[in-house]
Design an enzyme around this catalytic site. Structure first.
Site, PDB file in Angstrom:
ATOM      1  N   ASP A   1      -5.883  -7.600 -35.169  1.00  0.00           N
ATOM      2  CA  ASP A   1      -4.607  -6.966 -35.923  1.00  0.00           C
ATOM      3  C   ASP A   1      -4.846  -5.537 -36.165  1.00  0.00           C
ATOM      4  O   ASP A   1      -5.950  -5.217 -35.898  1.00  0.00           O
ATOM      5  CB  ASP A   1      -4.500  -7.919 -37.353  1.00  0.00           C
ATOM      6  CG  ASP A   1      -5.726  -7.878 -38.075  1.00  0.00           C
ATOM      7  OD1 ASP A   1      -6.680  -7.382 -37.526  1.00  0.00           O
ATOM      8  OD2 ASP A   1      -5.860  -8.825 -38.719  1.00  0.00           O
TER       9      ASP A   1
ATOM     10  N   ASN B   1      -6.309 -16.617 -49.347  1.00  0.00           N
ATOM     11  CA  ASN B   1      -5.040 -17.778 -49.181  1.00  0.00           C
ATOM     12  C   ASN B   1      -5.220 -18.403 -47.878  1.00  0.00           C
ATOM     13  O   ASN B   1      -4.126 -19.290 -47.455  1.00  0.00           O
ATOM     14  CB  ASN B   1      -3.975 -16.957 -49.176  1.00  0.00           C
ATOM     15  CG  ASN B   1      -3.781 -15.945 -48.329  1.00  0.00           C
ATOM     16  OD1 ASN B   1      -4.665 -15.678 -47.326  1.00  0.00           O
ATOM     17  ND2 ASN B   1      -2.633 -15.034 -48.210  1.00  0.00           N
TER      18      ASN B   1
ATOM     19  N   HIS C   1      -5.521 -17.135 -44.786  1.00  0.00           N
ATOM     20  CA  HIS C   1      -5.170 -16.508 -43.622  1.00  0.00           C
ATOM     21  C   HIS C   1      -6.045 -16.121 -42.677  1.00  0.00           C
ATOM     22  O   HIS C   1      -7.180 -16.033 -42.936  1.00  0.00           O
ATOM     23  CB  HIS C   1      -4.026 -15.167 -44.195  1.00  0.00           C
ATOM     24  CG  HIS C   1      -5.192 -13.618 -44.512  1.00  0.00           C
ATOM     25  ND1 HIS C   1      -4.580 -13.070 -45.253  1.00  0.00           N
ATOM     26  CD2 HIS C   1      -6.297 -13.384 -44.224  1.00  0.00           C
ATOM     27  CE1 HIS C   1      -5.436 -12.098 -45.485  1.00  0.00           C
ATOM     28  NE2 HIS C   1      -6.363 -12.383 -44.842  1.00  0.00           N
TER      29      HIS C   1
ATOM     30  N   GLU D   1      -0.208 -14.795 -42.477  1.00  0.00           N
ATOM     31  CA  GLU D   1      -0.130 -15.149 -44.155  1.00  0.00           C
ATOM     32  C   GLU D   1       0.324 -16.626 -44.117  1.00  0.00           C
ATOM     33  O   GLU D   1       0.933 -17.325 -43.003  1.00  0.00           O
ATOM     34  CB  GLU D   1       0.714 -14.143 -44.738  1.00  0.00           C
ATOM     35  CG  GLU D   1       0.342 -12.823 -44.931  1.00  0.00           C
ATOM     36  CD  GLU D   1      -0.998 -12.581 -45.650  1.00  0.00           C
ATOM     37  OE1 GLU D   1      -1.773 -13.389 -45.875  1.00  0.00           O
ATOM     38  OE2 GLU D   1      -1.084 -11.443 -46.268  1.00  0.00           O
TER      39      GLU D   1
HETATM   40  P1  PGA Z   1     -12.926  -9.901 -45.816  1.00  0.00           P
HETATM   41  O1  PGA Z   1     -11.398 -10.344 -45.283  1.00  0.00           O
HETATM   42  O2  PGA Z   1     -14.000 -10.261 -44.720  1.00  0.00           O
HETATM   43  O3  PGA Z   1     -12.919  -8.613 -46.356  1.00  0.00           O
HETATM   44  O4  PGA Z   1     -13.224 -11.254 -46.905  1.00  0.00           O
HETATM   45  C1  PGA Z   1     -11.197 -11.528 -44.474  1.00  0.00           C
HETATM   46  C2  PGA Z   1      -9.663 -11.525 -44.337  1.00  0.00           C
HETATM   47  O5  PGA Z   1      -9.078 -11.154 -45.099  1.00  0.00           O
HETATM   48  O6  PGA Z   1      -9.336 -12.436 -43.278  1.00  0.00           O
END
Ligand code: PGA
Length: 260
Positions: free
Chosen positions: A67, A136, A138, A143
């Protein structure tokens, strides 16, 4: 799903690095899907070390990132382009032409997304997709309520996700609202999904992913449909799993040929 529980993120990252290294050694022209965020940083350090000290050769590897933020130039310090060059690509030997990250500055988002999907296909598909997970659930920036069949497209971030990214942009108000992300269907097409999760704040999302019901409200549950999803967790991220003892027993008693 294969659940690998390690004492801490350091050992978890080493296990993940061994999985990626084995793939690259067995298949030098491997296609790797990369993720950003805090979680894979130690994995990337391990890959850089293996490249330097163990001659792990990435020169034939093709990469696709999950992304990128819309409206953020590649050179912006908080872009995922900058992240990838800072933490990985500047220290490996992957030719630039084999590296793919969605263009957040494109004037034609649908066409860019379509071409991204086509590029993945013409590279032969992704061999291993590295994934983090949001609190959450994702995956990438898919999302909650993202379709399990979704492909690379524009998505609007939740307020929680923008809050999580606030530090990188010097305040939540500066975090872009929109992103280009591979879809859950795109992720599902990869031959292996390698998800890393470390820390207590991921425990609930992990429990729902592994032992909860399949639902678009928790996008990561889509991994229950994947024939080869490997989750590498530290003890904290695994702490809400009801069957943690079973997963540990399974991993400890795997035949040697199956071990990563
Ligand atoms: P993080 O993010 O590795 O910084 O915890 C993971 C994500 O939001 O997919």
């Amino acid at each position: 799903m294969e659940i690998i529980i390690q004492p801490d993120s350091q050992q978890g990252s080493q296990v993940a690095a061994r999985i990626v290294a084995r793939l690259v050694r067995e298949k030098p022209h491997a296609v790797i899907g990369f993720a950003t965020g805090n979680t894979p940083l130690r994995l990337y350090k391990n890959l850089v070390r293996m490249h330097r000290e163990e001659a792990l050769d990435f020169s034939h590897v093709t990469t696709f990132n999950l992304d990128e933020y819309v409206g953020v130039p590649a050179a912006h310090p908080s872009s995922f382009h900058s992240y990838m060059w800072a933490h990985l690509f500047s220290q490996l030997d992957i030719p630039n032409g084999q590296i793919h990250i969605p263009d957040g500055m494109t004037a034609d988002i649908p066409a860019t997304c379509r071409k991204y999907e086509e590029a993945i296909k013409s590279a032969g598909g992704i061999d291993v997709q590295i994934l983090g997970i949001g609190t959450n659930g994702h995956l990438g920036f898919n999302e909650p309520t993202s379709s399990f069949a979704s492909r690379t497209r524009i998505k609007t971030l939740t307020e929680q996700t923008r809050l999580d990214a606030a530090a990188a942009f010097g305040g939540q108000e500066n975090v872009p609202s929109q992103v280009i992300t591979m879809g859950l269907g795109t992720i599902l097409d990869s031959r292996m999904c390698l998800l890393l999760a470390f820390g207590k704040k991921k425990a609930r999302a992990i429990a729902l992913t592994v032992e909860g019901s399949l639902t678009a409200s928790v996008p990561s549950t889509v991994l229950q449909l994947h024939p080869r999803a490997v989750l590498v967790l530290d003890k904290d991220a695994a702490s809400d799993l009801k069957m943690a003892d079973y997963y540990t027993w399974v991993y400890d008693h795997k035949p040697d040929w199956q071990k990563s």
